[in-house]
Write a protein that holds these residues in place. Structure first.
Motif, PDB file in Angstrom:
ATOM      1  N   LYS A 194     -10.196  70.069 -11.739  1.00  9.34           N
ATOM      2  CA  LYS A 194     -10.084  70.175 -10.284  1.00  9.34           C
ATOM      3  C   LYS A 194      -8.952  71.147  -9.928  1.00  9.34           C
ATOM      4  O   LYS A 194      -7.833  71.027 -10.395  1.00  9.34           O
ATOM      5  N   GLY A 195      -9.273  72.125  -9.105  1.00 10.90           N
ATOM      6  CA  GLY A 195      -8.281  73.076  -8.646  1.00 10.90           C
ATOM      7  C   GLY A 195      -7.959  74.201  -9.608  1.00 10.90           C
ATOM      8  O   GLY A 195      -6.965  74.893  -9.437  1.00 10.90           O
ATOM      9  N   TRP A 196      -8.810  74.410 -10.612  1.00 13.58           N
ATOM     10  CA  TRP A 196      -8.513  75.453 -11.598  1.00 13.58           C
ATOM     11  C   TRP A 196      -8.534  76.838 -10.984  1.00 13.58           C
ATOM     12  O   TRP A 196      -7.833  77.732 -11.441  1.00 13.58           O
ATOM     13  N   GLN A 197      -9.297  77.025  -9.905  1.00 16.06           N
ATOM     14  CA  GLN A 197      -9.373  78.334  -9.256  1.00 16.06           C
ATOM     15  C   GLN A 197      -8.025  78.733  -8.647  1.00 16.06           C
ATOM     16  O   GLN A 197      -7.661  79.906  -8.666  1.00 16.06           O
ATOM     17  N   ILE A 198      -7.305  77.771  -8.115  1.00 13.75           N
ATOM     18  CA  ILE A 198      -6.005  78.047  -7.505  1.00 13.75           C
ATOM     19  C   ILE A 198      -5.024  78.543  -8.559  1.00 13.75           C
ATOM     20  O   ILE A 198      -4.294  79.512  -8.342  1.00 13.75           O
ATOM     21  N   PHE A 199      -5.019  77.873  -9.724  1.00 18.49           N
ATOM     22  CA  PHE A 199      -4.112  78.283 -10.787  1.00 18.49           C
ATOM     23  C   PHE A 199      -4.474  79.673 -11.316  1.00 18.49           C
ATOM     24  O   PHE A 199      -3.594  80.469 -11.634  1.00 18.49           O
ATOM     25  N   MET A 200      -5.765  79.957 -11.406  1.00 21.54           N
ATOM     26  CA  MET A 200      -6.185  81.277 -11.858  1.00 21.54           C
ATOM     27  C   MET A 200      -5.771  82.340 -10.847  1.00 21.54           C
ATOM     28  O   MET A 200      -5.279  83.406 -11.218  1.00 21.54           O
ATOM     29  N   PHE A 201      -5.962  82.049  -9.576  1.00 17.36           N
ATOM     30  CA  PHE A 201      -5.544  82.983  -8.530  1.00 17.36           C
ATOM     31  C   PHE A 201      -4.044  83.242  -8.600  1.00 17.36           C
ATOM     32  O   PHE A 201      -3.595  84.392  -8.506  1.00 17.36           O
ATOM     33  N   CYS A 202      -3.256  82.182  -8.768  1.00 21.78           N
ATOM     34  CA  CYS A 202      -1.797  82.344  -8.865  1.00 21.78           C
ATOM     35  C   CYS A 202      -1.417  83.167 -10.084  1.00 21.78           C
ATOM     36  O   CYS A 202      -0.557  84.049 -10.000  1.00 21.78           O
ATOM     37  N   SER A 203      -2.051  82.905 -11.198  1.00 23.79           N
ATOM     38  CA  SER A 203      -1.752  83.645 -12.422  1.00 23.79           C
ATOM     39  C   SER A 203      -2.048  85.130 -12.260  1.00 23.79           C
ATOM     40  O   SER A 203      -1.214  85.984 -12.588  1.00 23.79           O
ATOM     41  N   LEU A 204      -3.220  85.443 -11.752  1.00 26.97           N
ATOM     42  CA  LEU A 204      -3.589  86.848 -11.580  1.00 26.97           C
ATOM     43  C   LEU A 204      -2.740  87.520 -10.504  1.00 26.97           C
ATOM     44  O   LEU A 204      -2.351  88.687 -10.647  1.00 26.97           O
ATOM     45  N   SER A 205      -2.413  86.796  -9.445  1.00 27.59           N
ATOM     46  CA  SER A 205      -1.587  87.368  -8.379  1.00 27.59           C
ATOM     47  C   SER A 205      -0.181  87.688  -8.873  1.00 27.59           C
ATOM     48  O   SER A 205       0.349  88.768  -8.597  1.00 27.59           O
ATOM     49  N   PHE A 206       0.413  86.761  -9.587  1.00 25.39           N
ATOM     50  CA  PHE A 206       1.751  87.020 -10.115  1.00 25.39           C
ATOM     51  C   PHE A 206       1.724  88.113 -11.183  1.00 25.39           C
ATOM     52  O   PHE A 206       2.683  88.857 -11.336  1.00 25.39           O
ATOM     53  N   GLY A 207       0.618  88.226 -11.910  1.00 25.83           N
ATOM     54  CA  GLY A 207       0.476  89.320 -12.865  1.00 25.83           C
ATOM     55  C   GLY A 207       0.467  90.674 -12.172  1.00 25.83           C
ATOM     56  O   GLY A 207       1.116  91.631 -12.615  1.00 25.83           O
ATOM     57  N   VAL A 208      -0.241  90.757 -11.059  1.00 27.44           N
ATOM     58  CA  VAL A 208      -0.276  92.008 -10.289  1.00 27.44           C
ATOM     59  C   VAL A 208       1.096  92.297  -9.692  1.00 27.44           C
ATOM     60  O   VAL A 208       1.562  93.452  -9.711  1.00 27.44           O
ATOM     61  N   LEU A 209       1.767  91.274  -9.180  1.00 28.40           N
ATOM     62  CA  LEU A 209       3.111  91.474  -8.633  1.00 28.40           C
ATOM     63  C   LEU A 209       4.084  91.952  -9.703  1.00 28.40           C
ATOM     64  O   LEU A 209       4.983  92.752  -9.427  1.00 28.40           O
ATOM     65  N   THR A 210       3.906  91.483 -10.928  1.00 33.97           N
ATOM     66  CA  THR A 210       4.728  91.952 -12.046  1.00 33.97           C
ATOM     67  C   THR A 210       4.565  93.447 -12.239  1.00 33.97           C
ATOM     68  O   THR A 210       5.550  94.182 -12.383  1.00 33.97           O
ATOM     69  N   LEU A 211       3.324  93.906 -12.264  1.00 34.44           N
ATOM     70  CA  LEU A 211       3.068  95.334 -12.449  1.00 34.44           C
ATOM     71  C   LEU A 211       3.632  96.149 -11.284  1.00 34.44           C
ATOM     72  O   LEU A 211       4.192  97.239 -11.484  1.00 34.44           O
TER      73      LEU A 211
END
Length: 108
Positions: A31-48
């Motif tokens: 439950k809620g795995w999409q939110i964690f994936m979104f956060c992971s990818l978003s923070f990855g983009v912010l890192t770059l």
């Protein structure tokens, strides 16, 4: 030469969300795995973006030695960590789609 350490912090946050999502999915808590994936990818983009911003500051200050010494190794590091982050999120996506298919649910 000014170091912008926010890219390291954001990268760690991105991996935290990716690994947390992988652990939750592996233990059956989907439950809620999409939110964690979104956060992971978003923070990855912010890192770059933060890394790009740091290099842009060095260009502005005329720090060509800093750029020529660090950019080649940082490029390799960011490439590898980006691929690993995408791979972790892909594994989570595949596991969740497989579990949803086995349960006879609607696919995402």
């Amino acid at each position: 030469m000014g170091w912008n350490l926010s890219w390291i912090i954001l990268g760690c946050i991105a991996y935290f969300f990716a690994i947390l999502n992988l652990i939750r999915t592996a233990t059956g808590k989907t439950k809620g795995w999409q939110i964690f994936m979104f956060c992971s990818l978003s923070f990855g983009v912010l890192t770059l973006l933060e890394e790009y911003r740091m290099i842009n500051q060095w260009l502005y200050w005329g720090e060509m030695n800093a750029i020529s010494n660090t950019v080649p190794s940082l490029t390799e590091i960011l490439t590898i960590t980006t691929y690993v982050g995408i791979l972790i999120n892909l594994v989570v996506l595949i596991i969740n789609l497989y579990n949803k298919k086995d349960q006879g649910g609607e696919q995402v």
